[in-house]
Design a protein around this motif. Structure first.
Motif, PDB file in Angstrom:
ATOM      1  N   ALA A 119      10.865  17.044 -15.490  1.00  0.00           N
ATOM      2  CA  ALA A 119      12.621  16.759 -15.227  1.00  0.00           C
ATOM      3  C   ALA A 119      12.819  16.186 -13.906  1.00  0.00           C
ATOM      4  N   LEU A 120      13.196  14.759 -14.093  1.00  0.00           N
ATOM      5  CA  LEU A 120      13.432  14.072 -12.650  1.00  0.00           C
ATOM      6  C   LEU A 120      14.931  14.082 -12.257  1.00  0.00           C
ATOM      7  N   THR A 121      15.195  14.006 -11.035  1.00  0.00           N
ATOM      8  CA  THR A 121      16.626  13.690 -10.658  1.00  0.00           C
ATOM      9  C   THR A 121      16.691  12.522 -10.716  1.00  0.00           C
ATOM     10  N   ASP A 122      18.037  12.085 -10.549  1.00  0.00           N
ATOM     11  CA  ASP A 122      18.362  10.542 -10.277  1.00  0.00           C
ATOM     12  C   ASP A 122      17.615   9.848  -9.208  1.00  0.00           C
ATOM     13  N   LYS A 123      17.115   8.742  -9.370  1.00  0.00           N
ATOM     14  CA  LYS A 123      16.595   7.772  -8.532  1.00  0.00           C
ATOM     15  C   LYS A 123      17.452   7.956  -7.027  1.00  0.00           C
ATOM     16  N   TYR A 124      16.846   8.503  -5.838  1.00  0.00           N
ATOM     17  CA  TYR A 124      17.620   8.173  -4.586  1.00  0.00           C
ATOM     18  C   TYR A 124      17.203   7.440  -3.751  1.00  0.00           C
ATOM     19  N   LEU A 125      16.033   6.618  -3.782  1.00  0.00           N
ATOM     20  CA  LEU A 125      15.608   5.429  -2.922  1.00  0.00           C
ATOM     21  C   LEU A 125      14.841   4.517  -3.454  1.00  0.00           C
ATOM     22  N   ASN A 126      14.862   3.301  -3.405  1.00  0.00           N
ATOM     23  CA  ASN A 126      14.162   2.304  -3.657  1.00  0.00           C
ATOM     24  C   ASN A 126      13.152   1.712  -2.681  1.00  0.00           C
ATOM     25  N   ASN A 127      11.807   1.981  -2.977  1.00  0.00           N
ATOM     26  CA  ASN A 127      10.713   1.525  -2.315  1.00  0.00           C
ATOM     27  C   ASN A 127      10.107   0.062  -2.836  1.00  0.00           C
ATOM     28  N   MET A 128       9.071  -0.443  -2.142  1.00  0.00           N
ATOM     29  CA  MET A 128       8.332  -1.489  -2.705  1.00  0.00           C
ATOM     30  C   MET A 128       6.785  -1.233  -2.463  1.00  0.00           C
ATOM     31  N   LEU A 129       6.029  -1.642  -3.573  1.00  0.00           N
ATOM     32  CA  LEU A 129       4.607  -1.480  -3.331  1.00  0.00           C
ATOM     33  C   LEU A 129       3.894  -2.767  -2.798  1.00  0.00           C
ATOM     34  N   LYS A 130       3.572  -2.664  -1.492  1.00  0.00           N
ATOM     35  CA  LYS A 130       3.087  -4.117  -1.038  1.00  0.00           C
ATOM     36  C   LYS A 130       1.569  -4.186  -0.603  1.00  0.00           C
ATOM     37  N   ILE A 131       0.887  -5.115  -0.569  1.00  0.00           N
ATOM     38  CA  ILE A 131      -0.222  -5.372  -0.052  1.00  0.00           C
ATOM     39  C   ILE A 131      -0.273  -5.544   1.405  1.00  0.00           C
ATOM     40  N   ALA A 132      -0.722  -4.819   2.151  1.00  0.00           N
ATOM     41  CA  ALA A 132      -0.928  -4.928   3.650  1.00  0.00           C
ATOM     42  C   ALA A 132      -2.250  -4.873   4.093  1.00  0.00           C
ATOM     43  N   SER A 133      -2.571  -5.722   5.473  1.00  0.00           N
ATOM     44  CA  SER A 133      -3.690  -5.727   6.216  1.00  0.00           C
ATOM     45  C   SER A 133      -3.563  -6.038   7.500  1.00  0.00           C
ATOM     46  N   PHE A 134      -4.524  -5.540   8.436  1.00  0.00           N
ATOM     47  CA  PHE A 134      -4.726  -5.664   9.870  1.00  0.00           C
ATOM     48  C   PHE A 134      -5.170  -7.236  10.096  1.00  0.00           C
ATOM     49  N   ASP A 135      -5.543  -7.760   8.976  1.00  0.00           N
ATOM     50  CA  ASP A 135      -6.193  -9.198   9.147  1.00  0.00           C
ATOM     51  C   ASP A 135      -5.042 -10.174   8.878  1.00  0.00           C
ATOM     52  N   THR A 136      -4.564 -10.714  10.044  1.00  0.00           N
ATOM     53  CA  THR A 136      -3.294 -11.807   9.950  1.00  0.00           C
ATOM     54  C   THR A 136      -3.745 -13.047   8.952  1.00  0.00           C
ATOM     55  N   SER A 137      -5.048 -13.214   8.757  1.00  0.00           N
ATOM     56  CA  SER A 137      -5.321 -14.189   7.903  1.00  0.00           C
ATOM     57  C   SER A 137      -5.338 -14.067   6.589  1.00  0.00           C
ATOM     58  N   ILE A 138      -5.250 -12.910   6.085  1.00  0.00           N
ATOM     59  CA  ILE A 138      -5.196 -12.615   4.682  1.00  0.00           C
ATOM     60  C   ILE A 138      -3.637 -12.770   4.101  1.00  0.00           C
ATOM     61  N   ASN A 139      -3.474 -13.540   2.917  1.00  0.00           N
ATOM     62  CA  ASN A 139      -2.366 -13.503   2.524  1.00  0.00           C
ATOM     63  C   ASN A 139      -2.404 -13.818   0.975  1.00  0.00           C
ATOM     64  N   ILE A 140      -2.309 -12.682   0.317  1.00  0.00           N
ATOM     65  CA  ILE A 140      -2.668 -12.446  -1.181  1.00  0.00           C
ATOM     66  C   ILE A 140      -1.439 -13.243  -1.959  1.00  0.00           C
ATOM     67  N   LYS A 141      -1.506 -14.104  -2.819  1.00  0.00           N
ATOM     68  CA  LYS A 141      -0.529 -14.786  -3.493  1.00  0.00           C
ATOM     69  C   LYS A 141      -0.274 -14.317  -4.882  1.00  0.00           C
ATOM     70  N   SER A 142      -1.294 -13.515  -5.428  1.00  0.00           N
ATOM     71  CA  SER A 142      -1.350 -13.268  -6.805  1.00  0.00           C
ATOM     72  C   SER A 142      -2.377 -12.118  -6.929  1.00  0.00           C
ATOM     73  N   ALA A 143      -2.312 -11.328  -8.077  1.00  0.00           N
ATOM     74  CA  ALA A 143      -3.095 -10.163  -8.173  1.00  0.00           C
ATOM     75  C   ALA A 143      -4.582 -10.544  -8.314  1.00  0.00           C
ATOM     76  N   ALA A 144      -4.651 -11.816  -9.032  1.00  0.00           N
ATOM     77  CA  ALA A 144      -6.003 -11.996  -9.392  1.00  0.00           C
ATOM     78  C   ALA A 144      -6.694 -12.317  -8.211  1.00  0.00           C
ATOM     79  N   GLU A 145      -6.221 -12.794  -7.202  1.00  0.00           N
ATOM     80  CA  GLU A 145      -6.934 -12.877  -5.819  1.00  0.00           C
ATOM     81  C   GLU A 145      -7.387 -11.581  -5.343  1.00  0.00           C
ATOM     82  N   LEU A 146      -6.825 -10.615  -5.718  1.00  0.00           N
ATOM     83  CA  LEU A 146      -7.573  -9.367  -5.243  1.00  0.00           C
ATOM     84  C   LEU A 146      -8.974  -9.080  -5.629  1.00  0.00           C
TER      85      LEU A 146
END
Length: 275
Positions: A119-146
């Protein structure tokens, strides 16, 4: 005499078992979940105490965070104490069903599976699921690139559920490494054992605010990730009470005050799921 004693013991056992089953609402039965909390005088909140900035330990070991402050404020509105119970997040459903905790409140994503099982309450916050890295040269532009990267993610998390449901999952499934916590995933990413993590933006932004070397986001992300509080499947009344209390905190400005403290802006919402 012995028979009478045996019958009495059996009657008492049935009474004890009956009382153990009552209290909070069971699916298909009478919903006494709010009465159960009032009688106990407290709301026991299950959480992963490593998930900053929602609920985590400060340098002195104190439990702090956005959800900690919000839950305490909800307790004040409802007139009950709030007790926080750190749990193994991978076993959260069992902690809830066994009544060790009354709700799961720790930046918990309202996935379709959880909408069915809790039994869930109403939504109370919107988050995003992000891809993050310490390597600044990595920039994934599609799921297939994973498919070309080692990927860290917290086990039994909503992020993992979303990733597994993606149409391209099979192409990078073998590259996923699961961790008990995101802290461990980030340490392995710093050590080069994984190259990227799939992570909640609220967590990553908070971690970055305390890191000298910042993580960077890829252009591709896995979309919106709404948070809700999860109660037992039959505890609809309790979920509604928590939702109503959050609405009170939105109306009186307390929710915005808490949000400003942790995010520097008002990110609290209230819509869907609970009603």
């Amino acid at each position: 005499m012995k028979k009478r004693i045996t019958m009495l013991v059996l009657a008492l056992l049935m009474l004890v078992l009956g009382c153990a089953a009552c209290g909070s609402g069971d699916e298909g039965g009478e919903d006494n979940s709010w009465e159960y909390i009032k009688n106990n005088g407290k709301l026991i909140v299950g959480l992963d105490d490593t998930f900053a900035p929602m609920g985590f330990r400060d340098t002195d070991g104190n439990l702090v965070g956005f959800d900690i402050d919000l839950a305490n404020a909800v307790g004040e509105v409802l007139g009950v104490a709030v007790e926080f119970q750190p749990i193994d997040w991978t076993g959260k459903e069992m902690e809830l069903s066994s009544k060790r905790v009354d709700c799961l409140w720790n930046g918990m994503s309202a996935t379709p599976e959880r909408q069915e099982s809790m039994a869930l309450t109403d939504k109370y916050l919107n988050n995003m699921l992000k891809i993050a890295s310490f390597d600044t040269s990595i920039n994934i532009k599609s799921a297939a690139e994973l498919a070309g990267y080692k990927i860290g993610i917290q086990g039994d998390s909503a992020a993992l559920e979303v990733v597994m449901e993606h149409p391209d999952y099979a192409s990078f499934a073998a590259n996923i490494v699961e961790y008990p916590t995101y802290d461990e995933a980030m340490l392995d990413m710093q050590a080069g054992r994984v190259q990227v993590i799939v992570v909640d933006q609220v967590l990553c932004d908070y971690k970055n605010s305390n890191l000298e070397t910042k993580m960077v986001y890829s252009d591709f992300d896995f979309g919106d990730d709404f948070y809700a509080i999860g109660c037992r499947k039959g505890d609809v009344e309790l979920a509604a009470k928590i939702t109503d209390a959050i609405k009170t905190l939105i109306d009186n400005g307390k929710a915005a005050e808490i949000s400003q403290k942790w995010f520097g802006q008002n990110v609290v919402i209230l819509e869907g799921y609970g009603k």
